[in-house]
Design an enzyme around this catalytic site. Sequence first.
Site, PDB file in Angstrom:
ATOM      1  CB  THR A 109      -0.898  -0.033   1.260  1.00  5.88           C
ATOM      2  OG1 THR A 109      -1.604  -1.257   1.252  1.00  5.88           O
ATOM      3  CG2 THR A 109      -1.858   1.117   1.338  1.00  5.88           C
TER       4      THR A 109
ATOM      5  N   GLY B 222       0.465  -0.446   5.947  1.00  4.58           N
ATOM      6  CA  GLY B 222       0.748  -1.313   7.100  1.00  4.58           C
ATOM      7  C   GLY B 222      -0.442  -2.057   7.639  1.00  4.58           C
TER       8      GLY B 222
ATOM      9  CB  THR C  64      -4.815  -0.471  -0.102  1.00  3.55           C
ATOM     10  OG1 THR C  64      -4.260  -1.718   0.278  1.00  3.55           O
ATOM     11  CG2 THR C  64      -6.313  -0.624  -0.301  1.00  3.55           C
TER      12      THR C  64
ATOM     13  CG  ASP D 285      -8.292  -5.277   3.666  1.00  2.00           C
ATOM     14  OD1 ASP D 285      -7.474  -6.010   4.261  1.00  2.00           O
ATOM     15  OD2 ASP D 285      -7.979  -4.168   3.214  1.00  2.00           O
TER      16      ASP D 285
ATOM     17  CB  SER E 216      -9.832   0.055   3.999  1.00  2.00           C
ATOM     18  OG  SER E 216      -8.588   0.684   4.082  1.00  2.00           O
ATOM     19  CB  SER E 217      -6.621  -0.456   8.484  1.00  2.00           C
ATOM     20  OG  SER E 217      -7.279  -1.559   9.044  1.00  2.00           O
TER      21      SER E 217
HETATM   22  O1  DON Z   1      -6.951  -1.259   3.170  1.00  2.00           O
HETATM   23  C1  DON Z   1      -6.303  -1.859   4.027  1.00  2.00           C
HETATM   24  O2  DON Z   1      -6.422  -1.693   5.214  1.00  2.00           O
HETATM   25  C2  DON Z   1      -5.225  -2.869   3.579  1.00  2.00           C
HETATM   26  N1  DON Z   1      -5.555  -3.342   2.233  1.00  2.00           N
HETATM   27  C3  DON Z   1      -3.873  -2.203   3.647  1.00  2.00           C
HETATM   28  C4  DON Z   1      -2.763  -3.189   3.262  1.00  2.00           C
HETATM   29  C5  DON Z   1      -1.397  -2.635   3.488  1.00  2.00           C
HETATM   30  O3  DON Z   1      -1.222  -1.569   4.051  1.00  2.00           O
HETATM   31  C6  DON Z   1      -0.259  -3.508   3.033  1.00  2.00           C
HETATM   32  N2  DON Z   1       0.994  -2.829   3.255  1.00  2.00           N
HETATM   33  N3  DON Z   1       1.906  -2.884   3.862  1.00  2.00           N
END
Ligand code: DON
Length: 308
Positions: free
Chosen positions: A117, A209, A135, A159, A188-189
């Site tokens: 991401t 992250g 992301t 997710d 999502s986060s």
């Molecule tokens: O949207 C989200 O929360 C996840 N798809 C984020 C994934 C992510 O940050 C991977 N990276 N390190």
Amino acid sequence: RRAPIQGTYRGHEIISMPPSSTGGMALLQMLNILEGYDLAASGFGSAEVVHLMTEAMRRAFADRARYVGDPDFNPAMPMALLISKSYAEQLRATIRIDRASASSPTSFEWPAEGQETTHVSVVDADRQAVSLTYTLEQSYGSKIVVSGAGFLLNNEMGDFNAAPGLTDSAGLIGTEPNLAAPGKRMASSMTPTIVTKDGKLLLVTGSPGGRTIINTVLQTIVNVIDFEMNIQEAIDAPRFHHQWLPDQISYERDGLSPDTIALLKSRGHPVNVRVRQGAAQAIRYDEATDRLEGAPDRRNAGSTALGY
Ligand code: DON
């Protein structure tokens, strides 16, 4: 198109991502809880601060699992309540200063979520700000490029919560609001965030992250507002993470002193070391000097701050 979610923290306005991201809701709830404590007096990295921030993280991540999913499918999400100061006060009343609370996968009823991401923080010549997290999930997402369009498709199904009832102490979440359904957007986060003071820009930030994103953004804001760090110090400072389940504090290697770890354990917190947390990118605007300070996260070789 959805309006950003907004709140305040010690006289600053916080503008962040609304559902179907959980980031803005959790960030605002944690900041509301922490507003009731004098973090600066306890000191950055003190067991007291790590404990209080952990308890705020635990509660926000529990509410994230309990309530937050695509608003089109969860019209009853009590968002105004979840980010209200009065609710934060109620939550503060459940925090013991001398003792960790317990995270339990059975603490509320279920009818049982997911980490490449990219985050970009931008401020233009007119001091207009954009905070963007994009992301794909890990390793080029689904690895499919849309022909003629030049972008990759993500791999975001992870997710969604995996299956109803599948909430366990290891961190699998199986709560109802974020179960997969046709046409539904996964929770999502991502927490792209703008902080203003009296309506004027102060900070633009965000991070990749997975679930650690929310806590990385929280710590960047607290480092600037409570601990008065300059923006690079705020990004460089060691981070830690608690996401309700698993019930543990994970901290960056060398990020907590042995004394602090011992104090946290004596309060009942399980504590684990991790390699690194996030890759936050931030810009701070100093209105008095009309200066922009960009801080890349040196944890990630791809991070840069550029001025044009
Ligand atoms: O949207 C989200 O929360 C996840 N798809 C984020 C994934 C992510 O940050 C991977 N990276 N390190």
